[in-house]
Design a protein around this motif. Structure first.
Motif, PDB file in Angstrom:
ATOM      1  N   LEU A 229       6.827  41.113  61.567  1.00  0.00           N
ATOM      2  CA  LEU A 229       8.255  41.133  61.919  1.00  0.00           C
ATOM      3  C   LEU A 229       9.059  42.016  60.980  1.00  0.00           C
ATOM      4  CD1 LEU A 229       8.769  37.330  62.708  1.00  0.00           C
ATOM      5  CD2 LEU A 229       8.438  39.209  64.333  1.00  0.00           C
ATOM      6  N   ARG A 230       8.392  42.858  60.208  1.00  0.00           N
ATOM      7  CA  ARG A 230       9.104  43.673  59.230  1.00  0.00           C
ATOM      8  C   ARG A 230       9.993  44.723  59.878  1.00  0.00           C
ATOM      9  NH1 ARG A 230       4.073  45.507  55.676  1.00  0.00           N
ATOM     10  NH2 ARG A 230       3.230  45.577  57.808  1.00  0.00           N
ATOM     11  N   ALA A 231       9.691  45.105  61.095  1.00  0.00           N
ATOM     12  CA  ALA A 231      10.492  46.133  61.762  1.00  0.00           C
ATOM     13  C   ALA A 231      11.844  45.616  62.224  1.00  0.00           C
ATOM     14  CB  ALA A 231       9.726  46.712  62.944  1.00  0.00           C
ATOM     15  N   GLY A 232      12.061  44.306  62.100  1.00  0.00           N
ATOM     16  CA  GLY A 232      13.359  43.763  62.486  1.00  0.00           C
ATOM     17  C   GLY A 232      13.448  43.345  63.926  1.00  0.00           C
ATOM     18  N   GLU A 233      12.301  43.213  64.603  1.00  0.00           N
ATOM     19  CA  GLU A 233      12.303  42.778  66.005  1.00  0.00           C
ATOM     20  C   GLU A 233      13.052  41.467  66.163  1.00  0.00           C
ATOM     21  OE1 GLU A 233       9.052  40.945  69.131  1.00  0.00           O
ATOM     22  OE2 GLU A 233       8.386  42.375  67.625  1.00  0.00           O
ATOM     23  N   LEU A 234      12.800  40.540  65.271  1.00  0.00           N
ATOM     24  CA  LEU A 234      13.536  39.281  65.218  1.00  0.00           C
ATOM     25  C   LEU A 234      14.052  39.120  63.792  1.00  0.00           C
ATOM     26  CD1 LEU A 234      11.147  36.948  67.250  1.00  0.00           C
ATOM     27  CD2 LEU A 234      13.370  37.831  67.990  1.00  0.00           C
ATOM     28  N   PRO A 235      15.353  38.984  63.616  1.00  0.00           N
ATOM     29  CA  PRO A 235      15.916  38.922  62.265  1.00  0.00           C
ATOM     30  C   PRO A 235      15.635  37.588  61.604  1.00  0.00           C
ATOM     31  CG  PRO A 235      17.619  38.510  63.877  1.00  0.00           C
ATOM     32  CD  PRO A 235      16.390  38.869  64.657  1.00  0.00           C
ATOM     33  N   PRO A 236      15.519  37.550  60.291  1.00  0.00           N
ATOM     34  CA  PRO A 236      15.360  36.259  59.612  1.00  0.00           C
ATOM     35  C   PRO A 236      16.621  35.432  59.746  1.00  0.00           C
ATOM     36  CG  PRO A 236      15.732  38.016  58.015  1.00  0.00           C
ATOM     37  CD  PRO A 236      15.551  38.678  59.341  1.00  0.00           C
ATOM     38  N   GLY A 237      16.418  34.116  59.792  1.00  0.00           N
ATOM     39  CA  GLY A 237      17.557  33.216  59.921  1.00  0.00           C
ATOM     40  C   GLY A 237      17.645  32.528  61.263  1.00  0.00           C
ATOM     41  N   ILE A 238      16.636  32.726  62.128  1.00  0.00           N
ATOM     42  CA  ILE A 238      16.656  32.112  63.453  1.00  0.00           C
ATOM     43  C   ILE A 238      15.394  31.268  63.647  1.00  0.00           C
ATOM     44  CG2 ILE A 238      18.003  34.005  64.430  1.00  0.00           C
ATOM     45  CD1 ILE A 238      15.421  34.995  65.752  1.00  0.00           C
ATOM     46  N   ASP A 239      15.462  30.337  64.582  1.00  0.00           N
ATOM     47  CA  ASP A 239      14.292  29.572  64.968  1.00  0.00           C
ATOM     48  C   ASP A 239      13.413  30.411  65.893  1.00  0.00           C
ATOM     49  OD1 ASP A 239      14.977  27.270  63.561  1.00  0.00           O
ATOM     50  OD2 ASP A 239      16.149  26.456  65.236  1.00  0.00           O
ATOM     51  N   ILE A 240      12.119  30.169  65.824  1.00  0.00           N
ATOM     52  CA  ILE A 240      11.172  30.784  66.746  1.00  0.00           C
ATOM     53  C   ILE A 240      10.446  29.661  67.479  1.00  0.00           C
ATOM     54  CG2 ILE A 240       9.151  32.266  66.994  1.00  0.00           C
ATOM     55  CD1 ILE A 240      11.577  33.779  66.047  1.00  0.00           C
ATOM     56  N   ASN A 241      10.548  29.648  68.797  1.00  0.00           N
ATOM     57  CA  ASN A 241       9.786  28.721  69.621  1.00  0.00           C
ATOM     58  C   ASN A 241       8.501  29.402  70.064  1.00  0.00           C
ATOM     59  OD1 ASN A 241      11.932  26.926  69.422  1.00  0.00           O
ATOM     60  ND2 ASN A 241      12.806  27.508  71.398  1.00  0.00           N
ATOM     61  N   TYR A 242       7.378  28.671  70.005  1.00  0.00           N
ATOM     62  CA  TYR A 242       6.105  29.297  70.360  1.00  0.00           C
ATOM     63  C   TYR A 242       5.154  28.284  70.996  1.00  0.00           C
ATOM     64  CZ  TYR A 242       3.875  27.053  66.324  1.00  0.00           C
ATOM     65  OH  TYR A 242       3.375  26.134  65.448  1.00  0.00           O
ATOM     66  N   HIS A 243       4.210  28.803  71.765  1.00  0.00           N
ATOM     67  CA  HIS A 243       3.102  28.009  72.287  1.00  0.00           C
ATOM     68  C   HIS A 243       1.979  28.946  72.692  1.00  0.00           C
ATOM     69  CE1 HIS A 243       5.076  29.090  76.110  1.00  0.00           C
ATOM     70  NE2 HIS A 243       3.886  28.908  76.674  1.00  0.00           N
ATOM     71  N   TRP A 244       0.808  28.374  72.922  1.00  0.00           N
ATOM     72  CA  TRP A 244      -0.369  29.137  73.339  1.00  0.00           C
ATOM     73  C   TRP A 244      -0.646  28.874  74.821  1.00  0.00           C
ATOM     74  CZ3 TRP A 244      -3.000  32.156  69.699  1.00  0.00           C
ATOM     75  CH2 TRP A 244      -2.673  31.923  68.361  1.00  0.00           C
ATOM     76  N   ARG A 245      -1.084  29.931  75.518  1.00  0.00           N
ATOM     77  CA  ARG A 245      -1.475  29.797  76.919  1.00  0.00           C
ATOM     78  C   ARG A 245      -2.907  30.302  77.083  1.00  0.00           C
ATOM     79  NH1 ARG A 245       2.298  32.258  81.525  1.00  0.00           N
ATOM     80  NH2 ARG A 245       1.598  34.241  80.633  1.00  0.00           N
ATOM     81  N   ILE A 246      -3.741  29.455  77.644  1.00  0.00           N
ATOM     82  CA  ILE A 246      -5.162  29.770  77.797  1.00  0.00           C
ATOM     83  C   ILE A 246      -5.493  29.822  79.286  1.00  0.00           C
ATOM     84  CG2 ILE A 246      -7.514  28.984  77.329  1.00  0.00           C
ATOM     85  CD1 ILE A 246      -6.339  27.489  74.883  1.00  0.00           C
ATOM     86  N   THR A 247      -6.068  30.937  79.707  1.00  0.00           N
ATOM     87  CA  THR A 247      -6.526  31.083  81.089  1.00  0.00           C
ATOM     88  C   THR A 247      -8.043  31.007  81.114  1.00  0.00           C
ATOM     89  OG1 THR A 247      -4.636  32.514  81.591  1.00  0.00           O
ATOM     90  CG2 THR A 247      -6.486  32.547  83.141  1.00  0.00           C
ATOM     91  N   GLU A 248      -8.567  30.101  81.912  1.00  0.00           N
ATOM     92  CA  GLU A 248     -10.012  29.912  81.990  1.00  0.00           C
ATOM     93  C   GLU A 248     -10.615  30.787  83.084  1.00  0.00           C
ATOM     94  OE1 GLU A 248     -10.002  25.286  80.435  1.00  0.00           O
ATOM     95  OE2 GLU A 248     -10.029  25.687  82.593  1.00  0.00           O
ATOM     96  N   ASP A 249     -11.947  30.886  83.073  1.00  0.00           N
ATOM     97  CA  ASP A 249     -12.624  31.760  84.031  1.00  0.00           C
ATOM     98  C   ASP A 249     -12.311  31.408  85.479  1.00  0.00           C
ATOM     99  OD1 ASP A 249     -13.801  33.475  82.271  1.00  0.00           O
ATOM    100  OD2 ASP A 249     -15.749  32.467  82.229  1.00  0.00           O
ATOM    101  N   ASP A 250     -12.098  30.124  85.737  1.00  0.00           N
ATOM    102  CA  ASP A 250     -11.826  29.718  87.116  1.00  0.00           C
ATOM    103  C   ASP A 250     -10.360  29.875  87.501  1.00  0.00           C
ATOM    104  OD1 ASP A 250     -10.649  27.722  85.656  1.00  0.00           O
ATOM    105  OD2 ASP A 250     -11.906  26.093  86.428  1.00  0.00           O
ATOM    106  N   GLY A 251      -9.550  30.439  86.600  1.00  0.00           N
ATOM    107  CA  GLY A 251      -8.137  30.679  86.892  1.00  0.00           C
ATOM    108  C   GLY A 251      -7.208  29.583  86.444  1.00  0.00           C
TER     109      GLY A 251
END
Length: 475
Positions: free
Chosen positions: A112-134
């Motif tokens: 994040l050094r390029a400033g895409e998201l400035p420091p001082g904010i919350d970041i919401n995140y999660h993982w998404r996994i797609t299996e072979d069967d879709g």
């Protein structure tokens, strides 16, 4: 690692879950490792067993996300999805993994050094996994504070604003909060404009401290940044500098309120209205701009109002005139139509209509007629009262120059250059997005809405310094 983009949206109004204790100091931020998020007991997810789902801030580099999980079926695709609260679309990372495996042990850093998201904010995140069967399985969304952990920040919260300081006594921190909350209340009472989402103010004690939080190769004269779309302000407010609090906080909060009150996918208020209102609601520094407007108007050289709809000039004289005329235009509207007229005018902008239609619906006259009446009134005032020592607000004693004392001024950031680059990058990223049919995004507002301000570059200092000349729509 692959990084994909999707554009062509505007952040909507999504309520941020935020715990606020009215005027009560909280536990210092970062002092209790709040820059690390762990999921010790994840909820049961059909087809997915999660042993670890965590994130750790490594300021100023970025955030490292960790996932240790297993699935019932082979994995075809893995995506890390993150965004700032309030944004409708995600940034998406594609961490490398062994395709077809059922076991994941991932440690993935986000730069994040390029400033895409400035420091001082919350970041919401999660993982998404797609299996072979879709089939698709996702981990629960979690939140981590992407913050400047070089300092032990102490938050102080009111109903609408949280102020973070690290080198200020409680009384000064309370003064910052009081100024912000007072401005929000005044704007609501005067124009029925509401702050729908809370705002964070990160108060840095000095320029060097702030510079360490900015992206590498940032201009050395930058003295702050504000992000209306992310509801966040970074400002240099040296402890005990009461004048800066009166000048900066109320001005910047006005921008935040107006942005939230008028946000729509199609249009935003003209620059003269946004800046004029912000300057009008400052608690100091206004009479200097009023006097400067009269000084120029006395020569009869008052530009058409529509020339102030967009970006202001970058040179000192042009910028000063733009802010001065903007203030005088707002004063004319309030003198003629009162708070009720201003409230009606502001309400029209939420509909995303043109400036001409907004003025016609809000004030009952055409834009050209407003322009003519305002210029005639300003010139008449200049001829009647003159400029020297003219006061309307009594907050700084008037005077023909809006530049107070040497070394305290702010200068315009290169807004058009920033926006131009953003548009170019967005077009390229959008093409990639269409070709790959993937989505990764960060807010139009977090770049286009970024506001920066600073000191004049060495060798280009004016004879004084600007009272409130800054980039885009903020201090």
């Amino acid at each position: 690692m692959k990084r994909l983009s999707a554009i062509g949206y505007r952040p909507g109004r999504i309520v941020v879950l935020f715990v606020l204790l009215i005027s009560a100091p909280l536990t210092p931020v970062f002092a209790q490792s709040q820059d690390v998020v762990e999921d010790a007991a994840p909820a049961a997810i059909p087809g997915l067993v999660v042993a670890e789902d965590s994130a750790a801030v490594e300021f100023p580099d970025g955030i490292t996300f960790t996932l240790d999980a297993s699935t019932t079926d082979p994995i075809a695709e893995l995506e890390l999805m993150y965004r700032a609260p309030g944004l409708e679309t995600f940034s998406v990372e594609l961490p490398p993994f062994e395709e077809g495996t059922t076991d994941l042990t991932i440690e993935h850093p986000i730069d994040l050094r390029a400033g895409e998201l400035p420091p001082g904010i919350d970041i919401n995140y999660h993982w998404r996994i797609t299996e072979d069967d879709g089939d698709i399985v996702e981990t629960p969304e979690q939140t981590i504070l992407w913050g400047d952990d070089r300092y032990t920040w102490t938050p102080l919260s009111g109903p609408n604003v949280t102020v973070y300081t690290y080198d200020a006594d409680p009384a000064f921190q309370q003064e910052i909060l009081d100024s912000a909350e007072r401005t929000i209340t005044s704007l609501a009472e005067s124009y029925s404009v509401e702050l729908e989402q809370p705002v964070r103010i990160w108060a840095y004690a000095g320029k060097d401290d702030l510079y360490g939080a900015l992206a590498p190769n940032s201009e050395p004269w930058i003295a702050g940044a504000a992000y209306p779309g992310l509801h966040m302000i970074m400002a240099i407010l040296p402890p005990g500098d009461h004048g800066e609090v009166k000048r900066v906080v109320s001005h910047e909060i006005s921008h935040q309120v107006l942005h939230q009150a008028t946000d729509n996918p199609f249009n935003s208020p003209p620059q003269w209205l946004d800046e004029g209102l912000a300057t009008y609601w400052q608690e100091s520094g206004r009479d200097r701009f009023y006097s400067y407007a009269l000084e120029i108007a006395a020569t009869g050289e008052v530009p058409p109002l529509r020339t102030l709809n967009g970006n202001f000039p970058y040179d000192r004289d042009g910028a000063t005139a733009a802010y001065s005329f903007s203030l005088s235009a707002v004063m004319y509207i309030l003198d003629t139509w009162g708070d009720e007229g201003m409230a009606k005018l502001l309400a029209t902008f939420e509909e995303g209509i043109t400036y001409e239609d907004a003025v016609q619906q809000g004030l009952g006259i055409s834009f050209d007629e407003l322009d003519r009446q305002w210029r005639e009134d300003l010139i008449a005032d200049a001829q009647q009262f003159g400029a020297a020592g003219s006061t309307r607000f009594g907050d700084d004693g008037g005077g023909a120059s809006p530049w107070p004392s040497l070394g305290q001024g702010l200068a315009l950031a290169a807004e058009s250059l920033i926006l131009g680059l953003v548009v170019l990058i967005a077009v390229i990223a959008g093409g990639i997005s269409v070709l790959r049919a993937r989505r990764r995004a960060h807010s139009d507002e977090d770049e286009e809405g970024e506001l920066r301000w600073g000191e004049w570059p060495a060798g280009l200092e004016p004879s004084g310094v600007p009272e409130n000349v800054h980039g885009q729509r903020g201090w």
